[in-house]
Design a protein around this motif. Structure first.
Motif: not given
Lengths: 272, 272
Positions: B241, B244, A147, B247-250, B202, B252-253
């Motif tokens: 928020t 992060c 993250w 990368p957003s595809n790696e 989010l 999630e939370s």
């Protein structure tokens, strides 16, 4: 994702033999994982992340629903090496270590990562884990490192195995996107002793909120019960501490993964 | 610590009857805890924190070693109400829910806390937990709230019971030093809608590192899988928020308790 020829299992079977069940179940144990160089990935979410990564998959056991939901993927995987085997739900339950099997179980090759090295003039943060022995904590730390964009994690040899089933689940798939190595931590720190080496200590640590933290160096995280060990502590040239609000007799420490999260956040906050 | 007369167990016995084992074991379940208003505290560290608090103890079962290590305390407890019963190690194991019983097990009265109210001009931070269903996460959140001096925690009715054995262990005793209430969270937020109500979202959340955070208000924490529910979200007047790096595809939370730790740290950092 690199695909290699499966050698442990027969292809396109729909029954899992007792020998296979035994082999897969044995992978829950570190000893057997080390010997075979393999580990088990369970469930839809984890498999999705695995497939995006460059880990090598040996075999995928999946139920009908998963295969139907991933038709194109399965076709491309099986074109090369018949990687995906359809099994009945009850067969999947036999090899699952979850209370309810989650449609798909993969046998995967462990990825050996070399110890971290810095390229010329490269600035980066590296996490060094000193005997983190709680599998869930390790998983959460890996997830959070990703993250905050920390891609290199160096673990002491007594840190719990990152392919432990509990650790894997806690990473929520982040493990497939970071580099993890196991090494003699004191040797690693000795080699890098001219870098900034941060570590949380109880005594004489500087208030983390008042430091100029450099996003170039090593952050050492100790275990929850013992903190950073003495042999590692002597390499920490930037001792830090997270101040506590509670009366000292009411609370003793923060959870290791939470402390790590707060530290990483503090390093990265000025960059955003 | 307030001491009340034990009514569930005979005093000064050294054998635990089957009926008692059944009663204590039943306290692992929420239903029975609610019905009896009791819960079980296990182990030396937890008992030490319990005794420092104002929780009422019904009975203490302890092995010889614990009683010898706590002679003065035991004498003072037994003077008033014969609270401490010595039992053999194997007896303790029969009622323990730990893999290895840790010398002492206490039966304790639950403490009902009224919903949080602000005194005139009082400035404080309150945590509001929206359906946190993982017992370990709840425990870690309680431990960390205490660390950051947040003494009031309001839980939605679907948040896991704070007297759940796993939650208790994860609090490391912090539970005895904070006020926890269970209530209809939307009603609580409705009543306090003029206060600052912070919550991580989010979409459209403001970068937490760039906000002027007021140490007076309510911080809503949602569950890891579902985030803050829609019915609660409409009361959040300060959406925030945690940015992060990955990368957003790696990824999630963040883990719910880690996110909570980072938020609390960010609120408190300017105070230190």
């Amino acid at each position: 994702m690199t695909i290699c020829l499966p050698f442990l299992f027969f292809r396109l079977i729909s029954m899992i033999t007792n020998a296979q069940v035994k082999t897969i179940t044995a992978l829950k144990e570190k000893k057997f994982r080390e010997r075979s160089g393999l580990f088990v990935v369970e469930g839809r979410k984890m498999t999705q992340e695995l497939i995006k990564s460059d880990y090598e998959i040996e075999q995928i056991f999946a139920c009908k629903e998963w295969i139907e939901d991933n038709k194109i993927l399965v076709a491309s995987l099986n074109k090369i090496a018949n990687l995906v085997v359809e099994v009945a739900d009850r067969e999947l339950s036999r090899i699952s270590s979850l209370s309810t099997a989650d449609r798909v179980i993969c046998i995967v090759k462990q990825r050996k990562t070399n110890e971290v090295e810095w390229q010329t003039n490269e600035k980066k943060l590296v996490l060094a884990l000193d005997d983190i022995n709680n599998p869930g904590n390790l998983g959460t730390i890996i997830r959070m490192a990703l993250w905050f964009g920390v891609k290199d994690i160096v673990c002491s040899k007594d840190t719990v195995d990152c392919y432990n089933p509990k650790t894997l689940q806690s990473t929520m798939g982040a493990i497939f996107h970071v580099n993890i190595s196991y090494t003699d931590l004191t040797e690693f720190l000795f080699k890098n002793q001219k870098r900034n080496i941060y570590g949380t200590v109880l005594l004489n640590g500087k208030n983390i909120y008042k430091q100029q933290l450099q996003n170039d160096g090593i952050i050492v995280i100790g275990s929850e019960s013992h903190g950073i060990s003495d042999k590692v502590k002597r390499f920490v040239n930037n001792p830090i501490t997270i101040p506590c609000f509670a009366p000292s007799n009411e609370v003793e420490s923060l959870n290791a993964s939470v402390a790590c999260g707060i530290i990483l956040s503090e390093f990265r906050r000025t960059i955003f």
